[in-house]
Motif scaffolding. Structure first.
Motif, PDB file in Angstrom:
ATOM      1  N   SER A  65       0.837  -1.199   0.000  1.00  0.00           N
ATOM      2  CA  SER A  65       0.000   0.000   0.000  1.00  0.00           C
ATOM      3  C   SER A  65       0.873   1.250   0.000  1.00  0.00           C
ATOM      4  CB  SER A  65      -0.942   0.014   1.215  1.00  0.00           C
ATOM      5  OG  SER A  65      -0.197   0.098   2.415  1.00  0.00           O
ATOM      6  N   GLU A 106       0.744   5.117   1.145  1.00  0.00           N
ATOM      7  CA  GLU A 106      -0.009   5.953   2.075  1.00  0.00           C
ATOM      8  C   GLU A 106       0.634   7.327   2.192  1.00  0.00           C
ATOM      9  OE1 GLU A 106      -0.572   4.036   5.816  1.00  0.00           O
ATOM     10  OE2 GLU A 106      -1.123   2.098   4.922  1.00  0.00           O
ATOM     11  N   LEU A 122      -4.558   9.587   2.173  1.00  0.00           N
ATOM     12  CA  LEU A 122      -4.822   8.711   1.035  1.00  0.00           C
ATOM     13  C   LEU A 122      -4.048   7.424   1.238  1.00  0.00           C
ATOM     14  CD1 LEU A 122      -5.789   8.040  -1.872  1.00  0.00           C
ATOM     15  CD2 LEU A 122      -3.729   9.199  -2.698  1.00  0.00           C
ATOM     16  N   SER A 123      -4.742   6.317   1.113  1.00  0.00           N
ATOM     17  CA  SER A 123      -4.114   5.003   1.219  1.00  0.00           C
ATOM     18  C   SER A 123      -4.580   4.165   0.041  1.00  0.00           C
ATOM     19  CB  SER A 123      -4.491   4.326   2.542  1.00  0.00           C
ATOM     20  OG  SER A 123      -3.979   3.017   2.589  1.00  0.00           O
ATOM     21  N   TYR A 124      -3.626   3.774  -0.784  1.00  0.00           N
ATOM     22  CA  TYR A 124      -3.959   2.976  -1.962  1.00  0.00           C
ATOM     23  C   TYR A 124      -3.265   1.631  -1.868  1.00  0.00           C
ATOM     24  CZ  TYR A 124      -4.338   1.345  -6.769  1.00  0.00           C
ATOM     25  OH  TYR A 124      -4.599   0.587  -7.882  1.00  0.00           O
ATOM     26  N   TRP A 163      -2.478  -1.998  -3.546  1.00  0.00           N
ATOM     27  CA  TRP A 163      -2.458  -2.632  -4.856  1.00  0.00           C
ATOM     28  C   TRP A 163      -3.360  -3.857  -4.909  1.00  0.00           C
ATOM     29  CZ3 TRP A 163       1.692   0.322  -3.512  1.00  0.00           C
ATOM     30  CH2 TRP A 163       2.227   1.145  -4.501  1.00  0.00           C
ATOM     31  N   SER A 187      -8.143   0.429  -0.094  1.00  0.00           N
ATOM     32  CA  SER A 187      -7.866   1.811  -0.476  1.00  0.00           C
ATOM     33  C   SER A 187      -8.819   2.713   0.295  1.00  0.00           C
ATOM     34  CB  SER A 187      -8.043   2.023  -1.984  1.00  0.00           C
ATOM     35  OG  SER A 187      -7.154   1.192  -2.715  1.00  0.00           O
ATOM     36  N   GLU A 188      -8.317   3.885   0.696  1.00  0.00           N
ATOM     37  CA  GLU A 188      -9.149   4.796   1.484  1.00  0.00           C
ATOM     38  C   GLU A 188      -8.727   6.239   1.234  1.00  0.00           C
ATOM     39  OE1 GLU A 188     -10.605   5.540   6.130  1.00  0.00           O
ATOM     40  OE2 GLU A 188      -8.870   4.268   5.685  1.00  0.00           O
ATOM     41  N   VAL A 189      -9.721   7.099   1.096  1.00  0.00           N
ATOM     42  CA  VAL A 189      -9.516   8.540   1.022  1.00  0.00           C
ATOM     43  C   VAL A 189     -10.352   9.156   2.138  1.00  0.00           C
ATOM     44  CG1 VAL A 189      -9.750  10.621  -0.381  1.00  0.00           C
ATOM     45  CG2 VAL A 189      -9.152   8.460  -1.469  1.00  0.00           C
TER      46      VAL A 189
END
Length: 531
Positions: free
Chosen positions: A176, A178, A197-199, A201, A205-207
């Motif tokens: 991830s 972040e 923001l956490s993405y 793969w 995922s979180e915004v």
């Protein structure tokens, strides 16, 4: 005037009076003696000046020692006359006054010193000042027994901060990215604005964006609000994806207590079209509205390598308080207890703990109603049970969501005879009753270079159970079945603790598992953080 206070000059004057009473013999010699005496007086005065400065320093030191002795041995009455605030160019003075209000209530020097220490810590905790200094000064001369308190603050030179990093979870084989931005004290009320923001793969995922106010109206605790958009991919484990748009309000936050209200619109989907029957029944939209209360006390000397003390966490959730028929109604309770016992040799310590959780729906027909899928308990993963604290989650040696009730995935027929190639894949459904326990013996290694780096070894044993209670499954619950539902593992490994996380290289041996569980004997890596 110096001569009047000088004992030597007083002695000279007495001798002159005696000589004059004896008849004034040899006046010229007397004049010469008087001149000589005056010269000696001046020389003695010059020699006495440095002695006076030194004596003053000794007297000042003795006076300060007397003050400290008096403060430590008896109550010294003192009243605060005024609190002066300096350096707050942007921060509202009312905010600082509210944090140092206890200073005005002090009635003694001891209480004032204690209140000043607490006030300094509270101002630093606002995270909007680079430095805070509190000085105690004497009050007006016409008001003896009073003191003025000077609060000197230095506001943050750079109110905008940010960080970014890449994180990995080897047990879930996911990565991830972040990042976060924080803006401090935008309006001068100690307000903290942040966005993150956490993405991931492969999984999450979180915004999100939020604001925190240390003081809101007359409330004595911080108030927080946060909006978030969350997406989680559980296709590999349970054949569904979760998306949630929510709002969280922090109502109470103290050292041991936390109360928050959350409301979110949640959607469960299955893009793979492979979900089992129980998963398909849970797909669709739902309104999650719940009140969450957490009580936490942690008296351990370290969260990464505890060697003494105890910790306890209790989390209670009440779902369905929003008056809507789509609101998910449930009661969820978790407890987690840890204890660390030092053994007195080779830095050895025994950590053991037990955690449990129960979930049950409420409302009309709740006995036949299944619990919401994302709110159920799932066990597995390689996170350290010593480091993590919050409920039953980790069980070393078992993969993430790797045990508990499960169902075969949907079989999709491609023609009249063939089916999908792998019919052994299963969806893990989670459980309504979860219990985990562990014991961990840690000890130093003989090499000094490893001891200096706090690298140490440990041996561990874990056990856990995950069962279903809803949909009348509790009617078949028995002690024998519950005992047979436990899985266990044991092993040993090397631990490398850092300031941010705890890395473990473990050899895990699966002692007991069920046929459908996902577990593996062998070497495993784990990264755990207490944050």
């Amino acid at each position: 005037m110096v001569k009047e206070d000088n004992p030597i000059s007083q002695v000279d004057e007495d001798e002159d009076e005696k000589e004059s009473s004896n008849g004034g013999e040899e006046e010229e010699e007397d004049d010469f003696d008087e001149d000589e005496d005056e010269d000696e007086d001046e020389e003695e005065e010059e020699q006495q000046l440095p002695v006076t400065s030194e004596s003053r320093m000794r007297a000042e030191r003795a006076r300060m020692e007397g003050i400290f002795h008096r403060i430590s041995s008896e109550r010294v009455p003192l009243r605060v006359h005024d609190v002066l605030i300096k350096g707050n160019n942007k921060t509202k003075e009312s905010l600082i006054e509210a944090e140092v209000e206890a200073l005005k209530n002090a009635t003694s020097v001891q209480e004032l010193l204690q209140a000043a220490t607490i006030a300094n810590a509270r101002l630093q905790k606002l995270d909007i000042f680079d430095s805070v200094n509190i000085t105690l000064d004497s009050g007006p001369p016409e008001l003896p027994g009073t003191s003025n308190v000077i609060v000197q603050v230095v506001e943050s030179k750079n109110p905008l901060t940010g960080d970014i990093g890449i994180f990995t979870k080897p047990e879930a084989k996911s990565w991830s990215l972040e990042g976060s931005l924080k803006l401090k004290n935008l309006f001068g009320y100690g307000d903290l604005w942040d966005g993150s923001l956490s993405y991931g793969w492969d999984q999450t995922s979180e915004v999100s964006a939020g604001v925190s106010l240390p003081r809101f109206m007359r409330l004595l605790t911080p108030v927080m609000a946060r909006v978030s958009l969350l997406s989680q991919d559980w296709l590999k484990f349970s054949s569904y994806k979760e998306q949630a748009l929510g709002l969280s309000l922090g109502l109470l936050s103290t050292k041991n207590h936390d109360l928050a209200y959350n409301i979110s619109w949640r959607t469960l989907t299955d893009p793979s079209q492979m979900a089992s029957k129980s998963i398909r029944r849970q797909l669709g939209h739902g309104l999650l509205s719940h009140l969450k209360y957490t009580f936490k006390i942690d008296r351990r000397n370290s969260s990464l390598r505890p060697t003494r003390g105890f910790a306890f966490v209790s989390t209670s959730q009440l779902g369905g308080i929003f008056p809507d028929y789509r609101s998910l109604r449930f009661i969820r309770q978790e407890v987690d207890l840890r204890y660390a016992l030092p053994l007195g040799f080779a830095g050895a310590a025994l950590n053991f703990g037990v955690a449990g959780g129960v979930l049950f729906p409420w409302g009309n027909g709740f006995l036949n109603t299944p619990a919401s899928l994302p709110d159920r308990f799932f066990l597995g993963g390689n996170s350290s049970p010593v480091c993590t604290l919050g409920g039953p989650t980790s069980l070393l040696g078992f993969k993430t969501r790797g045990l508990g009730p499960s169902e075969p995935k949907r079989q999709v027929k491609t023609n009249s005879e063939d089916t999908n190639s792998d019919t052994s894949e299963r969806d893990f459904l989670g459980g309504d009753l979860a219990v985990t326990a562990f014991a961990d013996l840690s000890f130093d290694l003989p090499l000094k270079v490893l001891r200096d780096s706090n690298i140490h070894a440990h041996a561990f044993a874990c056990a856990g159970s995950l069962t279903k209670l809803t949909e009348n499954a509790f009617q078949d619950f028995s002690f024998q079945k519950y005992r047979d539902s436990f899985r266990s593992s044991a092993g040993f490994g090397l631990i490398v603790p850092t300031k941010l996380f705890r890395m473990e290289v473990n050899y895990c041996y699966i002692v007991r598992q069920h046929e459908e569980d996902r577990a593996k004997t062998g070497v495993q890596f784990s990264f755990s953080s207490p944050l």
